[in-house]
Write an enzyme that holds these catalytic residues in place. Structure first.
Site, short mmCIF file in Angstrom:
data_model
loop_
_atom_site.label_atom_id
_atom_site.label_comp_id
_atom_site.label_asym_id
_atom_site.label_seq_id
_atom_site.Cartn_x
_atom_site.Cartn_y
_atom_site.Cartn_z
N HIS A 1 -5.81 1.72 -17.97
CA HIS A 1 -7.24 1.81 -17.63
C HIS A 1 -7.88 2.72 -18.68
O HIS A 1 -7.36 3.80 -18.96
CB HIS A 1 -7.43 2.38 -16.23
CG HIS A 1 -8.80 2.13 -15.68
ND1 HIS A 1 -9.92 2.73 -16.20
CD2 HIS A 1 -9.24 1.33 -14.68
CE1 HIS A 1 -10.98 2.32 -15.53
NE2 HIS A 1 -10.61 1.45 -14.61
N ARG B 1 -5.37 -8.39 -17.04
CA ARG B 1 -6.01 -8.65 -15.73
C ARG B 1 -7.51 -8.38 -15.80
O ARG B 1 -7.95 -7.34 -16.29
CB ARG B 1 -5.39 -7.74 -14.68
CG ARG B 1 -6.06 -7.85 -13.32
CD ARG B 1 -5.41 -6.91 -12.34
NE ARG B 1 -5.61 -5.53 -12.74
CZ ARG B 1 -6.38 -4.67 -12.07
NH1 ARG B 1 -7.05 -5.04 -10.99
NH2 ARG B 1 -6.49 -3.42 -12.49
N GLU C 1 -18.08 -5.06 -13.46
CA GLU C 1 -17.00 -4.37 -14.20
C GLU C 1 -16.70 -5.12 -15.49
O GLU C 1 -17.22 -6.22 -15.71
CB GLU C 1 -15.74 -4.25 -13.32
CG GLU C 1 -15.91 -3.26 -12.19
CD GLU C 1 -14.67 -3.09 -11.33
OE1 GLU C 1 -13.57 -3.35 -11.80
OE2 GLU C 1 -14.83 -2.68 -10.18
N ARG D 1 -10.67 -4.60 -20.52
CA ARG D 1 -9.97 -3.32 -20.55
C ARG D 1 -9.05 -3.10 -21.73
O ARG D 1 -8.96 -1.98 -22.25
CB ARG D 1 -9.08 -3.23 -19.31
CG ARG D 1 -9.74 -2.46 -18.27
CD ARG D 1 -8.94 -2.39 -17.06
NE ARG D 1 -9.91 -2.32 -15.98
CZ ARG D 1 -9.62 -2.33 -14.73
NH1 ARG D 1 -8.37 -2.43 -14.35
NH2 ARG D 1 -10.56 -2.23 -13.83
N HIS E 1 -2.09 1.90 -15.56
CA HIS E 1 -2.85 1.62 -14.34
C HIS E 1 -2.30 0.46 -13.52
O HIS E 1 -2.25 0.52 -12.30
CB HIS E 1 -4.29 1.32 -14.76
CG HIS E 1 -5.23 1.04 -13.66
ND1 HIS E 1 -5.58 1.99 -12.70
CD2 HIS E 1 -5.94 -0.08 -13.34
CE1 HIS E 1 -6.46 1.48 -11.86
NE2 HIS E 1 -6.68 0.22 -12.21
P1 FAD Z 1 0.46 -0.89 -2.84
O1 FAD Z 1 -0.87 -0.75 -2.24
O2 FAD Z 1 0.80 -0.02 -3.97
O3 FAD Z 1 1.54 -0.67 -1.69
C1 FAD Z 1 2.91 -0.61 -2.01
C2 FAD Z 1 3.65 -0.13 -0.79
O4 FAD Z 1 5.05 -0.28 -0.97
C3 FAD Z 1 3.41 1.34 -0.47
O5 FAD Z 1 3.28 1.45 0.91
C4 FAD Z 1 4.71 2.00 -0.94
O6 FAD Z 1 5.02 3.20 -0.31
C5 FAD Z 1 5.71 0.93 -0.57
N1 FAD Z 1 6.97 1.00 -1.29
C6 FAD Z 1 7.18 1.05 -2.63
N2 FAD Z 1 8.50 1.08 -2.88
C7 FAD Z 1 9.14 1.07 -1.67
C8 FAD Z 1 10.50 1.10 -1.25
N3 FAD Z 1 11.51 1.17 -2.12
N4 FAD Z 1 10.76 1.08 0.06
C9 FAD Z 1 9.77 1.04 0.98
N5 FAD Z 1 8.46 1.01 0.65
C10 FAD Z 1 8.16 1.01 -0.66
N6 FAD Z 1 -7.50 -3.36 -7.85
C11 FAD Z 1 -8.62 -4.06 -7.60
O7 FAD Z 1 -8.56 -5.28 -7.42
N7 FAD Z 1 -9.81 -3.41 -7.50
C12 FAD Z 1 -9.94 -2.08 -7.67
O8 FAD Z 1 -11.03 -1.54 -7.57
C13 FAD Z 1 -8.79 -1.33 -7.98
N8 FAD Z 1 -8.87 0.01 -8.20
C14 FAD Z 1 -7.72 0.72 -8.40
C15 FAD Z 1 -7.80 2.11 -8.54
C16 FAD Z 1 -6.64 2.85 -8.66
C17 FAD Z 1 -6.74 4.35 -8.82
C18 FAD Z 1 -5.38 2.21 -8.66
C19 FAD Z 1 -4.13 3.00 -8.77
C20 FAD Z 1 -5.31 0.82 -8.55
C21 FAD Z 1 -6.46 0.07 -8.42
N9 FAD Z 1 -6.41 -1.31 -8.29
C22 FAD Z 1 -7.56 -2.02 -8.04
C23 FAD Z 1 -5.13 -2.00 -8.20
C24 FAD Z 1 -4.82 -2.27 -6.71
O9 FAD Z 1 -5.21 -1.17 -5.95
C25 FAD Z 1 -3.37 -2.56 -6.48
O10 FAD Z 1 -2.90 -3.53 -7.38
C26 FAD Z 1 -3.15 -3.08 -5.06
O11 FAD Z 1 -3.71 -2.20 -4.13
C27 FAD Z 1 -1.67 -3.23 -4.80
O12 FAD Z 1 -1.48 -3.50 -3.45
P2 FAD Z 1 -0.01 -3.75 -2.94
O13 FAD Z 1 -0.09 -3.98 -1.47
O14 FAD Z 1 0.64 -4.76 -3.77
O15 FAD Z 1 0.75 -2.38 -3.28
C1 SIN Z 2 -11.82 0.44 -11.33
O1 SIN Z 2 -12.50 0.72 -10.34
O2 SIN Z 2 -12.17 0.64 -12.48
C2 SIN Z 2 -10.50 -0.17 -11.10
C3 SIN Z 2 -10.65 -1.61 -10.88
C4 SIN Z 2 -9.35 -2.32 -11.05
O3 SIN Z 2 -8.34 -1.74 -11.42
O4 SIN Z 2 -9.37 -3.54 -10.84
#
Ligand code: FAD
Ligand code: SIN
Length: 523
Positions: free
Chosen positions: A229, A374, A112, A278, A339
């Site tokens: 993104h 990032r 990437e 990015r 993103h």
């Molecule tokens: P999340 O997975 O967002 O979970 C947050 C949780 O908190 C959810 O369950 C939500 O419902 C809950 N929540 C929120 N507010 C409240 C509230 N007030 N009360 C109760 N619950 C609440 N990162 C990478 O490293 N590699 C990738 O390939 C990548 N691809 C991505 C592709 C997309 C389309 C997106 C959107 C992001 C991507 N990212 C990637 C970023 C990465 O997915 C996220 O940063 C990571 O998954 C965040 O995990 P988390 O557990 O912190 O939060």
């Molecule tokens: C992607 O697959 O391009 C997302 C990866 C990331 O947000 O880290």
């Protein structure tokens, strides 16, 4: 109602689930999550997890790429710690049953933007879904974990000594208020990109954790660094609630960016061309589209055999086909979308915020890893490492006792309101942030945005002061607070660095080689 446990985890994405699996060996865990358990950014991650497995790669190279991308704001000790733990935490996921794509009996490593080596461990283009599902399976029959869905955290509860002992939350099915009380609270509520009109994030990403922590007096950091993104799928009329992501891994596998007249343009902006970091690619697309009046640019996959696209990117292929685009033949129209939040609730190496008892891990946290930008696929890695660090820090504090004095009178004053009519205000926040606080900023536009958001915030605050509550109202409050924090931080940083590009100050300045920390004065 009061619900007691040893650990309260707010959020059921990767950070919350990993923490819960570990903590459940030492105590009772309540996970509250605001919609259904797999409604999380994690579920949509495509590219994968950046970590060092290739014999020609090294920790030093991954560290160097991370620091370079972070534009001198990443904290070197944190970068070292996270990256050196990478292979181990990925092995742990494998031991939990997560299946990553293999090639000749070894993990297949993708590429990437900003990476000097192939190092992205992935499950085709559905990495997040694979991780989320396997972790949910792992906790399903765990007698020490209670998963409570449709439970929205509203405000953190602090005791008289300032320790966080739980959260006040709204049961979104019964419209009742609950108080979850625990020895340790983990904020794992994810990011806030829904404050922007166009975003790859699902509807849950409204920055609730950042707003709650800020209101409770925690420091937040580097909120100006919002990552756009470069390649979300352009649609004249969006068919889902969010912009569909076309993973950077597609460019890593050979796709190139072109203007609508079929000309490559990234060579004008960076030596890594379509695989530049990015911030650079997103700004280049923004510049090309504005300069020439294009609505989008194209991603050309024609150098990739059809079979390769089908094997590596079935989810992206499917989404394109649904919209009448066949990537082996047609170029994909793409446009940047909000993103990822590099900033968030400030933590130390252990995931501890500056409120005792309150930890933060995952996208909600500002740990120092990402700096001003990032590196792709470093965020799942950060979530895995910090949720483990936070859990470990609790182990020698398990004999802590917490007491909660429930004030029933206060609850009687609450007045539930059904406020769909607030959708106009929600859209106003999102379009203001998109139009005035986007990829390219200037002080004048930031100040216009500040006035609009301040007005909305005042209106929402007044309703909450009168005892009104609903999930929409609190989400609006949180989005408004996070929007203000982004604007204020951007106004403070009078330079351009990484994701913060301000045309009034187009250069990087040494005097700003530090984090932007904001803390609410509590009187
Ligand atoms: P999340 O997975 O967002 O979970 C947050 C949780 O908190 C959810 O369950 C939500 O419902 C809950 N929540 C929120 N507010 C409240 C509230 N007030 N009360 C109760 N619950 C609440 N990162 C990478 O490293 N590699 C990738 O390939 C990548 N691809 C991505 C592709 C997309 C389309 C997106 C959107 C992001 C991507 N990212 C990637 C970023 C990465 O997915 C996220 O940063 C990571 O998954 C965040 O995990 P988390 O557990 O912190 O939060
Ligand atoms: C992607 O697959 O391009 C997302 C990866 C990331 O947000 O880290």
């Amino acid at each position: 109602m009061e619900i007691y446990s040893d650990y309260l985890v707010i959020g059921s994405g990767v950070a919350g689930l990993i923490f819960s699996i570990k903590a459940s060996k030492y105590g009772k865990v309540s996970i509250i999550t605001k919609k259904s358990k797999s409604d999380a950014n994690t579920n949509y991650a495509q590219g994968g997890i950046a970590t060092v497995f290739d014999e020609h790669d090294s920790f030093e190279m991954h560290i160097k790429d991370t620091l370079r991308t972070g534009c001198e704001l990443s904290h070197e000790d944190i970068v070292n710690m996270v990256i050196r733990n990478g292979p181990r935490v990925v092995q742990e996921l494998l031991s939990y049953g997560v299946r990553f794509t293999e090639e000749n009996g070894k993990l297949e490593l993708g590429r990437e933007g900003g990476h000097s080596k192939n190092r992205i461990v992935h499950a085709k283009d559905l990495t997040g879904f694979e991780i989320e599902q396997k972790l949910l399976e792992k906790i399903r029959n765990n007698p020490n974990i209670d998963m409570i869905e449709n439970q929205m955290a509203l405000d953190l509860i602090l005791n008289d000594g300032g320790r966080c002992i739980g959260v006040k939350s709204l049961d979104r099915e019964n419209y009742t208020i609950n108080h979850y009380i625990a020895k340790f609270v983990l904020l794992a509520t994810g990011g806030a990109s829904r404050i922007y009109k166009f975003t790859t994030n699902p509807v849950i990403a409204t920055g609730d954790g950042i707003a709650m922590a800020y209101l409770a007096g925690a420091s937040v950091g580097n909120m100006e660094f919002v990552q756009f993104h470069p390649t979300s799928l352009y649609e004249k009329v969006q068919i889902e609630e969010k912009s569909f992501l076309i993973s950077e891994a597609v460019r890593g596998a050979g796709a190139v960016l072109k203007t609508p007249d079929g000309v490559e343009f990234m060579d004008k902006y960076h030596e890594l061309k379509s695989l530049a970091p990015r911030d650079i690619v997103a700004r280049a697309i923004d510049n090309e589209t504005k300069k020439h009046g294009y609505g989008y640019v194209y991603l050309d996959l024609s150098s990739m055999p059809e079979e390769k696209i089908k094997r590596k990117f079935p989810n992206i292929l499917d989404a394109c086909v649904k919209r009448g685009i066949y990537p082996p033949k047609d170029m994909i129209p793409v446009i940047p979308a909000a993103h990822y939040f590099c900033g968030g609730v400030k933590t130390d190496q252990l995931g501890l915020t500056d409120i005792e008892g309150l930890y933060a891990a995952g996208e909600v946290a500002f740990t120092g890893l990402h700096g001003a930008n990032r590196l792709a696929s470093n965020s799942l890695l950060e979530a895995l490492v910090f949720s483990e660090n936070a859990f470990k820090d609790t182990l020698d504090k398990l004999d802590i006792k917490v007491k909660f004095n429930y004030n029933r009178e206060e609850e009687k004053k609450l007045n539930f309101i059904d406020i769909d009519f607030f959708d106009g205000d929600r859209n106003k926040i999102r379009s203001t942030m998109w139009d005035f606080v986007g990829i390219v900023r200037n002080d004048n536009r930031l100040k216009i945005a500040r006035d609009i958001i301040e007005n909305l915030n005042e209106k929402i605050e007044k309703m909450i002061e009168k005892g009104k509550f609903s999930s929409t109202l609190f989400e609006m409050r949180n989005m408004g607070i996070v929007a203000s924090l982004v604007i204020e931080s951007s106004l403070i940083r009078k330079e351009s660095r990484g994701l913060n590009y301000n045309e009034d100050y187009p250069e990087e300045k040494d005097e700003f080689k530090h984090d932007t920390i904001l803390k609410r004065r509590i009187t």
